[in-house]
Design a protein around this motif. Structure first.
Motif, PDB file in Angstrom:
ATOM      1  N   PRO A 135       0.833  -1.249   0.079  1.00  0.00           N
ATOM      2  CA  PRO A 135      -0.078  -0.136  -0.050  1.00  0.00           C
ATOM      3  C   PRO A 135       0.646   1.278  -0.020  1.00  0.00           C
ATOM      4  CG  PRO A 135      -0.090  -1.308   2.127  1.00  0.00           C
ATOM      5  CD  PRO A 135       0.705  -1.944   1.306  1.00  0.00           C
ATOM      6  N   SER A 136       0.395   2.198  -0.811  1.00  0.00           N
ATOM      7  CA  SER A 136       1.060   3.439  -0.923  1.00  0.00           C
ATOM      8  C   SER A 136       0.825   4.355   0.284  1.00  0.00           C
ATOM      9  CB  SER A 136       0.867   4.389  -2.150  1.00  0.00           C
ATOM     10  OG  SER A 136      -0.734   4.648  -1.820  1.00  0.00           O
ATOM     11  N   GLY A 137      -0.190   4.021   1.165  1.00  0.00           N
ATOM     12  CA  GLY A 137      -0.607   4.914   2.258  1.00  0.00           C
ATOM     13  C   GLY A 137       0.220   4.495   3.492  1.00  0.00           C
ATOM     14  N   GLU A 138       1.178   3.452   3.492  1.00  0.00           N
ATOM     15  CA  GLU A 138       1.833   3.279   4.749  1.00  0.00           C
ATOM     16  C   GLU A 138       3.310   4.173   4.494  1.00  0.00           C
ATOM     17  OE1 GLU A 138       0.015   1.828   6.481  1.00  0.00           O
ATOM     18  OE2 GLU A 138       0.106  -0.398   6.633  1.00  0.00           O
ATOM     19  N   ARG A 139       4.068   4.373   5.694  1.00  0.00           N
ATOM     20  CA  ARG A 139       5.128   5.179   5.865  1.00  0.00           C
ATOM     21  C   ARG A 139       6.217   4.625   4.882  1.00  0.00           C
ATOM     22  NH1 ARG A 139       2.776   5.945  10.744  1.00  0.00           N
ATOM     23  NH2 ARG A 139       4.025   4.176  11.697  1.00  0.00           N
ATOM     24  N   LYS A 140       6.760   5.472   4.428  1.00  0.00           N
ATOM     25  CA  LYS A 140       8.081   4.995   3.427  1.00  0.00           C
ATOM     26  C   LYS A 140       9.135   4.175   4.274  1.00  0.00           C
ATOM     27  CE  LYS A 140      11.650   6.890   0.689  1.00  0.00           C
ATOM     28  NZ  LYS A 140      12.513   8.046   0.149  1.00  0.00           N
ATOM     29  N   GLY A 141       9.300   2.923   3.430  1.00  0.00           N
ATOM     30  CA  GLY A 141      10.175   2.048   4.358  1.00  0.00           C
ATOM     31  C   GLY A 141       9.436   0.986   5.131  1.00  0.00           C
ATOM     32  N   GLU A 142       8.118   1.190   5.126  1.00  0.00           N
ATOM     33  CA  GLU A 142       7.415   0.148   5.985  1.00  0.00           C
ATOM     34  C   GLU A 142       7.231  -1.140   5.481  1.00  0.00           C
ATOM     35  OE1 GLU A 142       4.911   2.439   9.529  1.00  0.00           O
ATOM     36  OE2 GLU A 142       4.087   2.488   7.680  1.00  0.00           O
ATOM     37  N   ILE A 143       7.184  -1.115   4.144  1.00  0.00           N
ATOM     38  CA  ILE A 143       6.919  -2.530   3.413  1.00  0.00           C
ATOM     39  C   ILE A 143       8.320  -2.968   2.738  1.00  0.00           C
ATOM     40  CG2 ILE A 143       5.690  -3.553   1.633  1.00  0.00           C
ATOM     41  CD1 ILE A 143       3.766  -2.565   3.555  1.00  0.00           C
TER      42      ILE A 143
END
Length: 254
Positions: free
Chosen positions: A77-85
């Motif tokens: 998901p793009s809505g998670e903070r950068k680097g969380e995926i």
């Protein structure tokens, strides 16, 4: 599309999605590498995609190792903070499509459990993979979102055709059923479902997937308009969001 479901960790499920026409194979979330590798070996499938629903460790923990082993594309998901995926190659949001071979999923934003949670809906297959947004007779905790957001997210799932199969990420059904009966004790369909779930779990049989129709009949988080539920909560005149929020508050303390 073939779906192969298997347990991971203590109570997670993971799902392999396979398109026989192309050989493409996706895994929905990566709680644990060993069971995923065992499932791939058992089925003889090659992993080509990882579809992450949200950033929590028990949904992304295997991303890096699986990507290193298989060279698969990681979608989240793009809505998670950068680097969380971990290892993300492509960020998706509502309106985007994800192809697993010739089978195509529609992405829906479902914030509430986390800020960027998404679900993957395969309309031609009548299947939706919902992560921790919805459970059988339950919904995810509101770690990063509001009751208003989560209720809107739940409605996106319940608006799907009634026979849509709902693949939840955890085996929480028995505890969810016991709570559901506590807030809607006169719901006969719910009482019958609790008995069925007790028998299944005693035998170690999964209660996932469920269906949209079954959740609309028995899941209190899908039923804030229920007269019986509102009576128990003492919220006969409240709006649906207030009923949903109070139901979630009671579940948190159940």
């Amino acid at each position: 599309m073939e779906v192969y479901q298997f347990p991971c960790l203590q109570d997670n499920y993971s799902f392999l999605l396979h398109d026989p026409s192309t050989g493409a194979t996706a895994v929905v979330d990566t709680p644990e590498v060993a069971p995923i590798e065992a499932a791939l070996k058992e089925k003889g499938w090659k992993l080509t995609h990882i579809l992450n629903t949200h950033h929590h460790w028990d949904h992304t923990g295997g991303n890096a190792e699986l990507k290193a082993r298989h060279g698969c594309v990681v979608i989240g998901p793009s809505g998670e903070r950068k680097g969380e995926i971990p290892g993300a190659d492509r960020a998706v949001r509502e309106g985007d499509e994800v192809a697993v071979g010739n089978v195509v999923a529609r992405v829906l934003d479902t914030p509430g459990h986390t800020a960027g949670h998404v679900v993957y809906h395969f309309p031609t297959e009548k299947k939706v993979f919902v992560g921790d947004t919805m459970f059988a007779m339950g919904c995810g905790r509101l770690f990063e979102g509001t009751a208003d957001q989560m209720w809107s997210s739940i409605q996106k799932i319940t608006a799907m055709p009634p026979d849509t199969e709902v693949f939840c990420a955890h085996e929480y059904t028995l505890s969810n059923a016991k709570f559901a009966v506590s807030v809607e004790p006169d719901n006969e369909a719910l009482q019958a479902r609790l008995r069925e779930v007790e028998v299944k779990r005693a035998k170690g049989v999964p209660t996932v997937p469920t269906t949209v129709a079954l959740e609309l009949a028995t899941n209190p988080f899908c039923r804030p308009d229920s007269v019986l539920l509102r009576r128990t909560l003492g919220l006969e005149g409240a709006d649906d969001v207030a009923v949903f929020a109070e139901t979630r508050r009671r579940k948190d303390n159940f």
